[in-house]
Structures are given as structure tokens and as C-alpha cells.
Design a protein around this motif. Structure first.
Motif, PDB file in Angstrom:
ATOM      1  N   ILE A  24       0.863  -1.177   0.000  1.00 52.20           N
ATOM      2  CA  ILE A  24       0.000   0.000   0.000  1.00 52.20           C
ATOM      3  C   ILE A  24       0.900   1.227   0.000  1.00 52.20           C
ATOM      4  N   LYS A  25       0.684   2.073  -0.990  1.00 49.16           N
ATOM      5  CA  LYS A  25       1.466   3.297  -1.094  1.00 49.16           C
ATOM      6  C   LYS A  25       0.593   4.361  -1.755  1.00 49.16           C
ATOM      7  N   ASN A  26       0.525   5.542  -1.170  1.00 48.90           N
ATOM      8  CA  ASN A  26      -0.262   6.666  -1.707  1.00 48.90           C
ATOM      9  C   ASN A  26      -1.717   6.273  -1.968  1.00 48.90           C
ATOM     10  N   ASN A  27      -2.294   5.513  -1.047  1.00 47.16           N
ATOM     11  CA  ASN A  27      -3.695   5.092  -1.149  1.00 47.16           C
ATOM     12  C   ASN A  27      -3.955   4.161  -2.335  1.00 47.16           C
ATOM     13  N   LYS A  28      -2.902   3.503  -2.805  1.00 48.87           N
ATOM     14  CA  LYS A  28      -3.022   2.534  -3.892  1.00 48.87           C
ATOM     15  C   LYS A  28      -2.511   1.184  -3.394  1.00 48.87           C
ATOM     16  N   ILE A  29      -3.225   0.139  -3.784  1.00 45.29           N
ATOM     17  CA  ILE A  29      -2.863  -1.223  -3.389  1.00 45.29           C
ATOM     18  C   ILE A  29      -2.319  -1.938  -4.616  1.00 45.29           C
ATOM     19  N   ASN A  30      -1.137  -2.533  -4.490  1.00 46.65           N
ATOM     20  CA  ASN A  30      -0.502  -3.291  -5.573  1.00 46.65           C
ATOM     21  C   ASN A  30      -0.240  -4.714  -5.113  1.00 46.65           C
ATOM     22  N   TYR A  31      -0.503  -5.664  -6.016  1.00 47.41           N
ATOM     23  CA  TYR A  31      -0.124  -7.052  -5.755  1.00 47.41           C
ATOM     24  C   TYR A  31      -0.076  -7.817  -7.066  1.00 47.41           C
ATOM     25  N   LYS A  32       0.479  -9.031  -7.010  1.00 48.85           N
ATOM     26  CA  LYS A  32       0.563  -9.893  -8.184  1.00 48.85           C
ATOM     27  C   LYS A  32      -0.154 -11.193  -7.907  1.00 48.85           C
ATOM     28  N   GLU A  33      -0.897 -11.660  -8.902  1.00 51.14           N
ATOM     29  CA  GLU A  33      -1.549 -12.967  -8.847  1.00 51.14           C
ATOM     30  C   GLU A  33      -0.805 -13.887  -9.794  1.00 51.14           C
ATOM     31  N   ASN A  34      -0.688 -15.153  -9.408  1.00 50.17           N
ATOM     32  CA  ASN A  34      -0.058 -16.133 -10.284  1.00 50.17           C
ATOM     33  C   ASN A  34      -1.020 -17.310 -10.420  1.00 50.17           C
ATOM     34  N   LYS A  35      -1.655 -17.411 -11.580  1.00 53.45           N
ATOM     35  CA  LYS A  35      -2.609 -18.499 -11.828  1.00 53.45           C
ATOM     36  C   LYS A  35      -2.269 -19.127 -13.173  1.00 53.45           C
ATOM     37  N   ASP A  36      -2.107 -20.441 -13.182  1.00 49.33           N
ATOM     38  CA  ASP A  36      -1.804 -21.178 -14.414  1.00 49.33           C
ATOM     39  C   ASP A  36      -0.594 -20.584 -15.133  1.00 49.33           C
ATOM     40  N   ASN A  37       0.443 -20.244 -14.371  1.00 53.75           N
ATOM     41  CA  ASN A  37       1.683 -19.655 -14.903  1.00 53.75           C
ATOM     42  C   ASN A  37       1.479 -18.328 -15.619  1.00 53.75           C
ATOM     43  N   THR A  38       0.377 -17.661 -15.334  1.00 51.23           N
ATOM     44  CA  THR A  38       0.151 -16.311 -15.850  1.00 51.23           C
ATOM     45  C   THR A  38       0.183 -15.357 -14.667  1.00 51.23           C
ATOM     46  N   ILE A  39       1.077 -14.393 -14.750  1.00 55.36           N
ATOM     47  CA  ILE A  39       1.194 -13.406 -13.684  1.00 55.36           C
ATOM     48  C   ILE A  39       0.362 -12.187 -14.063  1.00 55.36           C
ATOM     49  N   THR A  40      -0.534 -11.812 -13.165  1.00 52.67           N
ATOM     50  CA  THR A  40      -1.369 -10.636 -13.365  1.00 52.67           C
ATOM     51  C   THR A  40      -0.987  -9.593 -12.329  1.00 52.67           C
ATOM     52  N   GLU A  41      -0.641  -8.410 -12.804  1.00 44.35           N
ATOM     53  CA  GLU A  41      -0.348  -7.302 -11.909  1.00 44.35           C
ATOM     54  C   GLU A  41      -1.654  -6.565 -11.652  1.00 44.35           C
ATOM     55  N   VAL A  42      -1.905  -6.295 -10.372  1.00 41.00           N
ATOM     56  CA  VAL A  42      -3.167  -5.680  -9.984  1.00 41.00           C
ATOM     57  C   VAL A  42      -2.893  -4.402  -9.209  1.00 41.00           C
ATOM     58  N   LEU A  43      -3.660  -3.367  -9.538  1.00 43.62           N
ATOM     59  CA  LEU A  43      -3.588  -2.098  -8.819  1.00 43.62           C
ATOM     60  C   LEU A  43      -5.015  -1.683  -8.489  1.00 43.62           C
ATOM     61  N   TYR A  44      -5.260  -1.368  -7.227  1.00 41.17           N
ATOM     62  CA  TYR A  44      -6.548  -0.807  -6.847  1.00 41.17           C
ATOM     63  C   TYR A  44      -6.297   0.561  -6.236  1.00 41.17           C
ATOM     64  N   ASP A  45      -6.875   1.587  -6.855  1.00 37.31           N
ATOM     65  CA  ASP A  45      -6.769   2.963  -6.395  1.00 37.31           C
ATOM     66  C   ASP A  45      -7.949   3.219  -5.455  1.00 37.31           C
ATOM     67  N   ARG A  46      -7.673   3.294  -4.173  1.00 35.12           N
ATOM     68  CA  ARG A  46      -8.738   3.443  -3.172  1.00 35.12           C
ATOM     69  C   ARG A  46      -9.457   4.783  -3.302  1.00 35.12           C
ATOM     70  N   GLU A  47      -8.721   5.814  -3.630  1.00 34.67           N
ATOM     71  CA  GLU A  47      -9.312   7.151  -3.707  1.00 34.67           C
ATOM     72  C   GLU A  47     -10.261   7.278  -4.898  1.00 34.67           C
ATOM     73  N   ASN A  48      -9.823   6.827  -6.065  1.00 37.21           N
ATOM     74  CA  ASN A  48     -10.624   6.964  -7.286  1.00 37.21           C
ATOM     75  C   ASN A  48     -11.494   5.747  -7.585  1.00 37.21           C
TER      76      ASN A  48
END
Length: 114
Positions: A24-48
Motif C-alpha cells: 500500500i502506497k499513496n492510497n493505492k494497493i498493488n499485488y501480483k496474482e499467479n494463476k496457471d503460470n500467468t502473472i497478473t499485476e493488480v492495482l486498486y486505487d482506493r481514492e478513485n
């Protein structure tokens, strides 16, 4: 700040749950998902209230304030715009719970932080 977290995406027909380390940085949440050898980068902007999911196949952006979703399929170089209807957004210190309707199906997206 880094936190251990459980991510859940629930629909009428499916439930997907991930254990992730998120940042969590600047009201944004970042994480990575790994499913079936596909990496998905995820960002959730809490403010917007914008959720972005990006992997090698597609780029998805859900704007819960504007009630629209944009999906770009990379191989086809094609963008699809969809209307979503937000039913609920509950954002507390350690949990984000979003319910929305997409293509007449109810989805629930939950970030549950330890």
C-alpha cells in the motif's frame, strides 16, 4: 507498507481466492496474482475506486465511480467497453468489499488484509 492479504473474486458460478503479499502506497494497493503460470499485476486505487488488472493476454480497467469497464485484448488489439452497475463499495482499514453487476451477473471483489 506491506501486508499479507487474501483476495477473493466471487460470482454466481465461481469463487477464486488468492493469498498475496500486497503493498500500500499513496492510497493505492498493488499485488501480483499467479494463476496457471500467468502473472497478473493488480492495482486498486482506493481514492478513485479504479481496479486495473494487467497480464500478457489482456488489460482490464474497472472504474467503479463511473460504472464502466474497459477490457483490451492484446493479441487481437481490440478494446471492449462494458457497463457495470456498482451495488456496494465498503472500504475500511483492513478490508475492501465491492459488489457489482457485469453482464447480468453479480460479482464480489474482496481484499482482506491481515
Amino acid at each position: 507498507m506491506k501486508k499479507k492479504s487474501t483476495i477473493s473474486i466471487i460470482s454466481n458460478t465461481d469463487k477464486i481466492t488468492y493469498k498475496v503479499d500486497l503493498e500500500i502506497k499513496n492510497n493505492k494497493i498493488n499485488y501480483k496474482e499467479n494463476k496457471d503460470n500467468t502473472i497478473t499485476e493488480v492495482l486498486y486505487d482506493r481514492e478513485n475506486k479504479i481496479l486495473i488488472r494487467d497480464n500478457k493476454e489482456m488489460y482490464m480497467e474497472y472504474d467503479f465511480n463511473m460504472n464502466n469497464a474497459s477490457i483490451y485484448i492484446k493479441d487481437l488489439k481490440k478494446e471492449i467497453n462494458l457497463d457495470i452497475k456498482v451495488k456496494k463499495i465498503k472500504d475500511t482499514n483492513n478490508k475492501i468489499d465491492i459488489e457489482y453487476i457485469l453482464n447480468d451477473e453479480l460479482y464480489k471483489y474482496v481484499i482482506d488484509m491481515e
